[in-house]
Enzyme design. Structure first.
Site, short mmCIF file in Angstrom:
data_model
loop_
_atom_site.label_atom_id
_atom_site.label_comp_id
_atom_site.label_asym_id
_atom_site.label_seq_id
_atom_site.Cartn_x
_atom_site.Cartn_y
_atom_site.Cartn_z
N THR A 84 0.80 -1.22 0.00
CA THR A 84 0.00 0.00 0.00
C THR A 84 0.84 1.27 0.00
O THR A 84 0.60 2.19 -0.79
CB THR A 84 -0.95 0.00 1.22
OG1 THR A 84 -1.84 -1.10 1.09
CG2 THR A 84 -1.74 1.29 1.31
N ARG A 168 -1.54 6.16 5.46
CA ARG A 168 -0.63 6.11 4.32
C ARG A 168 -1.32 6.40 3.00
O ARG A 168 -0.67 6.79 2.03
CB ARG A 168 0.12 4.79 4.28
CG ARG A 168 -0.73 3.53 4.31
CD ARG A 168 0.19 2.31 4.45
NE ARG A 168 -0.49 1.03 4.52
CZ ARG A 168 -0.90 0.44 5.65
NH1 ARG A 168 -0.70 1.05 6.80
NH2 ARG A 168 -1.50 -0.74 5.63
N ASP A 297 -9.25 -3.35 0.15
CA ASP A 297 -8.03 -4.00 0.65
C ASP A 297 -8.32 -4.79 1.92
O ASP A 297 -7.92 -5.95 2.03
CB ASP A 297 -6.97 -2.94 0.91
CG ASP A 297 -5.65 -3.54 1.39
OD1 ASP A 297 -4.98 -4.18 0.58
OD2 ASP A 297 -5.33 -3.38 2.58
N HIS A 301 -8.04 -8.87 2.18
CA HIS A 301 -7.16 -9.56 3.12
C HIS A 301 -7.94 -10.53 4.01
O HIS A 301 -7.51 -11.66 4.24
CB HIS A 301 -6.43 -8.55 4.01
CG HIS A 301 -5.25 -7.91 3.37
ND1 HIS A 301 -4.17 -8.62 2.91
CD2 HIS A 301 -4.96 -6.60 3.13
CE1 HIS A 301 -3.27 -7.79 2.41
NE2 HIS A 301 -3.72 -6.56 2.53
N HIS A 343 -2.20 -1.20 -5.81
CA HIS A 343 -1.74 -2.54 -6.14
C HIS A 343 -2.96 -3.39 -6.42
O HIS A 343 -4.10 -2.95 -6.19
CB HIS A 343 -0.92 -3.17 -5.00
CG HIS A 343 -1.62 -3.15 -3.67
ND1 HIS A 343 -2.67 -3.99 -3.36
CD2 HIS A 343 -1.44 -2.37 -2.57
CE1 HIS A 343 -3.10 -3.74 -2.15
NE2 HIS A 343 -2.37 -2.75 -1.63
N HIS A 487 -1.18 -9.59 -1.08
CA HIS A 487 -0.56 -9.04 -2.28
C HIS A 487 0.90 -8.80 -1.94
O HIS A 487 1.41 -9.36 -0.98
CB HIS A 487 -1.27 -7.75 -2.70
CG HIS A 487 -1.44 -6.76 -1.57
ND1 HIS A 487 -0.46 -5.88 -1.19
CD2 HIS A 487 -2.47 -6.57 -0.70
CE1 HIS A 487 -0.88 -5.17 -0.16
NE2 HIS A 487 -2.09 -5.56 0.17
#
Length: 544
Positions: A84, A168, A297, A301, A343, A487
């Site tokens: 990320t 982030r 994301d 996960h 990603h 990932h």
């Protein structure tokens, strides 16, 4: 360091901008006025595969982007360690992670043995008054300037904001000197970082009213995740993962706000609130709004990409983006939006294996343990020298501190031949050796070798001592209730992402040749007629 960088950049870009404007005035044809608002949307873990899988099923915002936008079906994150923080760092800098200085989400400080978060900034505090999430953060570790910095340097009246489910996501899109970079934190709403000498209340002022309304919404109508599509319900199943059973259904057993579609819906509400409250796109110059959507994301996960959880996420994201695009159409100064991903991602390996990919599996740690035991005995060490680090292994003592030379180099030289013949390992190289190679030309990202992809991720002192790559669809660890899929690989299911440019009343167009996320920033700079420094990406011509 970044304050001196920004000052030098400002002088350079202002001079370049003046030259560009002088050249424009000498032209025979007037150029159209640039849009007054740039919106950059990054959907975390939104692979090109996922985009194409659901493209025909969308009916709202993602359908509009797909039909009305300039769609590049072969967008790429060019680097190898597709996480990320590095992925976000490429989108508005025009640079690879090797140049942004962000190789991974975290790394080990070789001097202290302590883990360092990619955006750690110990001198800062958090505006909500608690040391939560990833602790004090800021843009200090980012070594490249970004589109927001270029705007601020050349057009001081420009305003730059970003909002995300993750720190982030917001900070990477906002750059070094934004008007605000906000992200959600548990039990509060949106927070931000506070630098020394700044006032926390003033830093939070742009989202204070939103936070009050958000907390009221959460109290009056607690988060609930239910089915909205029968085709998603049809994907329910039970899966055994490392001895535990995942009951794949909606709502999940551990349903919570920040790992559900509600996170993206609230993030887009916050983005619309910033447009309204800050009058973005209504001023004399171009403003920038970054929007990083984190739910795809977290759902990927926790539950994988091919179950009812992701199905519901795709449809609810489509609906939320539809409302957001309607709001953007009302921006009188004009708007251009770009959507991409930091990603991609793949499904959990147990489901992949059942669906015809028998090579997909979880890797055993036993071979590495054997190598470690051999090295520890051979070099008469007190602890195993090969320890987990981002994208590979660090060579360290029991406290994760770097071993001295020449011992460190000798251990790496002894370890590499053994690592390269481990089952499921297709690449292993010393970081220091990898850094001796020049940065490759990435104009044809699909043609990059494995070594070149990993070179674009390598950063001295931050990347692991030994950089390793597993075979496709081979993963380690994982547990029900935590992360079962992920990932981070250099394979195309993690590197290929959609890149879509959109404007109200735009004409749909498709392009099949590959482009890169590092091309986004110089393209947007050209659209709004500002100069960019020398970057690896290049400006793309939009709409014929």
């Amino acid at each position: 360091m970044h304050h001196r960088l920004a000052a030098a950049l400002a002088a350079l870009l202002c001079a370049a901008s003046g030259l560009a404007q002088a050249q424009d005035r000498t032209g025979d044809t007037a150029t159209p006025a640039p849009p007054r608002l740039i919106v950059t949307v990054v959907v975390d873990q939104f692979s090109a595969n996922l985009f194409n899988q659901y493209r025909s099923r969308w009916t709202a915002g993602l359908r509009r982007l797909s039909d009305e936008g300039l769609v590049s079906t072969n967008g790429y994150q060019t680097h190898g360690l597709t996480e990320t923080c590095p992925g976000h760092s490429t989108v508005l800098t025009g640079m690879h992670p090797a140049q942004t200085g962000i190789p991974s989400n975290d790394w080990i400080d070789p001097a202290t043995g302590e883990e360092v978060y990619c955006l750690a900034a110990p001198r800062n505090t958090l505006a909500h008054g608690r040391n939560s999430d990833n602790g004090p953060v800021g843009p200090d570790n980012i070594r490249a300037s970004s589109l927001g910095d270029w705007l601020k340097a050349q057009r001081p009246d420009a305003r730059v904001f970003a909002v995300s489910g993750k720190d982030r996501g917001a900070i990477n899109l906002a750059g070094h000197h934004p008007d605000g970079a906000f992200w959600f934190t548990d039990g509060f709403g949106l927070t931000t970082y506070v630098e020394p000498g700044q006032d926390a209340a003033r830093r939070l002022a742009p989202v204070d009213a939103f936070n009050r309304a958000f907390r009221r919404r959460q109290a009056d109508a607690p988060h609930a995740w239910t089915y909205t599509r029968p085709q998603c319900r049809a994907l329910e199943a039970d899966w055994t993962i490392r001895g535990d059973v995942l009951h794949s259904r909606v709502p999940p057993a551990r349903d919570k706000f920040d790992a559900s579609p509600s996170l993206d819906e609230e993030t887009l509400k916050a983005a619309a609130y910033l447009i309204d409250s800050q009058n973005l796109g209504q001023g004399p110059t171009t403003d920038l709004l970054g929007v990083s959507l984190s739910a795809t994301d977290r759902i990927g996960h926790a539950y994988g990409s091919q179950g009812p959880e992701m199905c519901e996420q795709m449809h609810r994201l489509d609906a939320a983006l539809g409302e957001f695009l309607t709001r953007l159409e009302a921006v009188s100064g004009g708007v251009i939006l770009v959507l991409t991903a930091d990603h991609g991602g793949s499904d959990f390996v147990e489901r992949l294996a059942q669906r015809g990919y028998p090579h997909a599996h979880r890797i055993s740690s036993a071979p590495l343990a054997e190598i470690n035991a051999d090295l520890q005995a051979r070099f008469r060490l007190d602890a195993a020298p090969l320890q987990s680090g981002s994208s590979g292994l660090i060579v360290a003592d029991g406290g994760q501190r770097r071993l001295p030379e020449p011992l460190r180099g000798e251990i790496i030289a002894a370890a590499l031949p053994q690592l390269r013949v481990m089952p499921d390992i297709v690449f292993a190289e010393a970081r220091d050796t990898l850094l001796t190679a020049p940065l490759p030309d990435s104009l044809q990202p699909e043609m990059l070798t494995l070594e070149q992809r990993m070179r674009l991720s390598a950063v001295d002192e931050r990347s692991s001592d030994i950089i390793m790559v597993r075979a496709p669809n081979v993963t380690g660890g994982g547990r029900v209730g935590g992360n079962i899929a992920g990932h981070g690989t250099p394979w195309d299911y993690d590197r290929r992402v959609p890149i879509v440019f959109w404007k109200p009343q735009g004409t749909g167009q498709e392009r099949f040749l590959p482009i890169r996320t590092i091309d986004i920033a110089p393209t947007l700079a050209a659209v709004v007629d500002i100069a960019s420094p020398v970057v690896e990406g290049h400006a793309l011509p939009l709409w014929d």
